[in-house]
Design a protein around this motif. Structure first.
Motif, PDB file in Angstrom:
ATOM      1  N   VAL A   7       2.476  20.355 -33.641  1.00  0.00           N
ATOM      2  CA  VAL A   7       2.106  20.881 -34.948  1.00  0.00           C
ATOM      3  C   VAL A   7       0.857  21.727 -34.786  1.00  0.00           C
ATOM      4  O   VAL A   7      -0.132  21.289 -34.206  1.00  0.00           O
ATOM      5  CB  VAL A   7       1.838  19.742 -35.957  1.00  0.00           C
ATOM      6  CG1 VAL A   7       1.371  20.306 -37.284  1.00  0.00           C
ATOM      7  CG2 VAL A   7       3.095  18.909 -36.147  1.00  0.00           C
ATOM      8  N   PHE A   9      -2.208  23.693 -36.626  1.00  0.00           N
ATOM      9  CA  PHE A   9      -2.946  23.653 -37.878  1.00  0.00           C
ATOM     10  C   PHE A   9      -3.660  24.969 -38.108  1.00  0.00           C
ATOM     11  O   PHE A   9      -4.330  25.483 -37.225  1.00  0.00           O
ATOM     12  CB  PHE A   9      -3.954  22.509 -37.844  1.00  0.00           C
ATOM     13  CG  PHE A   9      -4.863  22.480 -39.042  1.00  0.00           C
ATOM     14  CD1 PHE A   9      -4.378  22.111 -40.281  1.00  0.00           C
ATOM     15  CD2 PHE A   9      -6.193  22.820 -38.925  1.00  0.00           C
ATOM     16  CE1 PHE A   9      -5.206  22.096 -41.402  1.00  0.00           C
ATOM     17  CE2 PHE A   9      -7.034  22.797 -40.030  1.00  0.00           C
ATOM     18  CZ  PHE A   9      -6.533  22.432 -41.263  1.00  0.00           C
ATOM     19  N   ARG A  31       1.696  24.208 -47.682  1.00  0.00           N
ATOM     20  CA  ARG A  31       1.425  24.262 -46.250  1.00  0.00           C
ATOM     21  C   ARG A  31       1.327  25.720 -45.835  1.00  0.00           C
ATOM     22  O   ARG A  31       1.627  26.617 -46.601  1.00  0.00           O
ATOM     23  CB  ARG A  31       2.554  23.576 -45.457  1.00  0.00           C
ATOM     24  CG  ARG A  31       2.763  22.119 -45.829  1.00  0.00           C
ATOM     25  CD  ARG A  31       1.584  21.273 -45.359  1.00  0.00           C
ATOM     26  NE  ARG A  31       1.753  19.887 -45.701  1.00  0.00           N
ATOM     27  CZ  ARG A  31       1.209  19.261 -46.731  1.00  0.00           C
ATOM     28  NH1 ARG A  31       0.456  19.942 -47.587  1.00  0.00           N
ATOM     29  NH2 ARG A  31       1.394  17.990 -46.939  1.00  0.00           N
ATOM     30  N   ILE A  32       0.948  25.959 -44.595  1.00  0.00           N
ATOM     31  CA  ILE A  32       0.841  27.320 -44.076  1.00  0.00           C
ATOM     32  C   ILE A  32       1.589  27.389 -42.748  1.00  0.00           C
ATOM     33  O   ILE A  32       1.520  26.459 -41.935  1.00  0.00           O
ATOM     34  CB  ILE A  32      -0.641  27.729 -43.929  1.00  0.00           C
ATOM     35  CG1 ILE A  32      -0.770  29.178 -43.513  1.00  0.00           C
ATOM     36  CG2 ILE A  32      -1.378  26.819 -42.995  1.00  0.00           C
ATOM     37  CD1 ILE A  32      -2.193  29.716 -43.574  1.00  0.00           C
ATOM     38  N   ALA A  33       2.345  28.468 -42.565  1.00  0.00           N
ATOM     39  CA  ALA A  33       3.108  28.639 -41.325  1.00  0.00           C
ATOM     40  C   ALA A  33       3.437  30.111 -41.136  1.00  0.00           C
ATOM     41  O   ALA A  33       3.363  30.906 -42.085  1.00  0.00           O
ATOM     42  CB  ALA A  33       4.393  27.832 -41.381  1.00  0.00           C
ATOM     43  N   ASP A  42      12.721  26.354 -48.552  1.00  0.00           N
ATOM     44  CA  ASP A  42      11.270  26.413 -48.708  1.00  0.00           C
ATOM     45  C   ASP A  42      10.936  27.303 -49.908  1.00  0.00           C
ATOM     46  O   ASP A  42      11.693  28.209 -50.247  1.00  0.00           O
ATOM     47  CB  ASP A  42      10.595  27.000 -47.466  1.00  0.00           C
ATOM     48  CG  ASP A  42      10.701  26.111 -46.237  1.00  0.00           C
ATOM     49  OD1 ASP A  42      10.997  24.909 -46.388  1.00  0.00           O
ATOM     50  OD2 ASP A  42      10.491  26.632 -45.128  1.00  0.00           O
ATOM     51  N   LEU A 107       1.911  30.891 -47.303  1.00  0.00           N
ATOM     52  CA  LEU A 107       1.622  29.623 -47.960  1.00  0.00           C
ATOM     53  C   LEU A 107       2.945  29.208 -48.608  1.00  0.00           C
ATOM     54  O   LEU A 107       3.530  29.988 -49.354  1.00  0.00           O
ATOM     55  CB  LEU A 107       0.527  29.794 -49.008  1.00  0.00           C
ATOM     56  CG  LEU A 107      -0.834  30.256 -48.492  1.00  0.00           C
ATOM     57  CD1 LEU A 107      -1.771  30.528 -49.669  1.00  0.00           C
ATOM     58  CD2 LEU A 107      -1.428  29.249 -47.543  1.00  0.00           C
ATOM     59  N   VAL A 109       5.790  25.696 -49.780  1.00  0.00           N
ATOM     60  CA  VAL A 109       6.087  24.279 -49.977  1.00  0.00           C
ATOM     61  C   VAL A 109       7.373  24.008 -49.210  1.00  0.00           C
ATOM     62  O   VAL A 109       8.400  24.653 -49.487  1.00  0.00           O
ATOM     63  CB  VAL A 109       6.256  23.936 -51.478  1.00  0.00           C
ATOM     64  CG1 VAL A 109       6.653  22.482 -51.645  1.00  0.00           C
ATOM     65  CG2 VAL A 109       4.970  24.246 -52.229  1.00  0.00           C
ATOM     66  N   PRO A 110       7.345  23.096 -48.237  1.00  0.00           N
ATOM     67  CA  PRO A 110       8.546  22.809 -47.460  1.00  0.00           C
ATOM     68  C   PRO A 110       9.685  22.329 -48.337  1.00  0.00           C
ATOM     69  O   PRO A 110       9.453  21.663 -49.367  1.00  0.00           O
ATOM     70  CB  PRO A 110       8.106  21.709 -46.495  1.00  0.00           C
ATOM     71  CG  PRO A 110       6.626  21.803 -46.452  1.00  0.00           C
ATOM     72  CD  PRO A 110       6.199  22.317 -47.795  1.00  0.00           C
ATOM     73  N   SER A 113       9.826  18.932 -49.835  1.00  0.00           N
ATOM     74  CA  SER A 113       8.847  18.602 -50.868  1.00  0.00           C
ATOM     75  C   SER A 113       9.199  19.195 -52.221  1.00  0.00           C
ATOM     76  O   SER A 113       8.586  18.859 -53.225  1.00  0.00           O
ATOM     77  CB  SER A 113       7.451  19.115 -50.474  1.00  0.00           C
ATOM     78  OG  SER A 113       7.051  18.565 -49.252  1.00  0.00           O
TER      79      SER A 113
END
Length: 114
Positions: A7, A9, A31-33, A42, A107, A109-110, A113
């Protein structure tokens, strides 16, 4: 036991823009990815792209420092549907809608979630 490095960060500081997270989105779930890592279901709620000035100075002084990104929320959330990456590195959030570079930070939301 060693810690997993699977993972990654990315610390982020949101701008002082008064816009909140889009309606119905729990801020704690954001989250951020990289856009390339998004998946169907997502919800994209904003972006992060620029190192903050203080962070940039720190990274220039010490290459091991962690860079902190600036980010901003959108007015509404965008669902990821038919996520694809084309040969030129553009990522689609919707069918035939290439709107992100694969290495841009989103940014979101998976799906689990939402």
């Amino acid at each position: 036991m060693r810690c997993s490095t699977e993972v990654e960060f990315f610390p982020v500081i949101l701008s002082d823009d008064p816009r909140p997270v889009a309606d119905g989105i729990d801020p704690a779930a954001v989250r951020i990815a990289y856009a390339a890592h998004l998946s169907d279901g997502d919800m994209v709620v904003g972006y992060a792209q620029l190192l903050t000035y203080s962070s940039l100075k720190s990274v220039c002084t010490d290459s091991t420092a962690t860079g902190v990104l600036g980010g901003e929320f959108f007015y509404r959330a965008y669902p990821v549907v038919s996520h694809e990456i084309d040969p030129n590195g553009w990522v689609s959030l919707g069918q035939n809608c290439f709107v992100w570079r694969s290495n841009d930070l989103a940014l979101y939301v998976p799906a689990r979630s939402v």
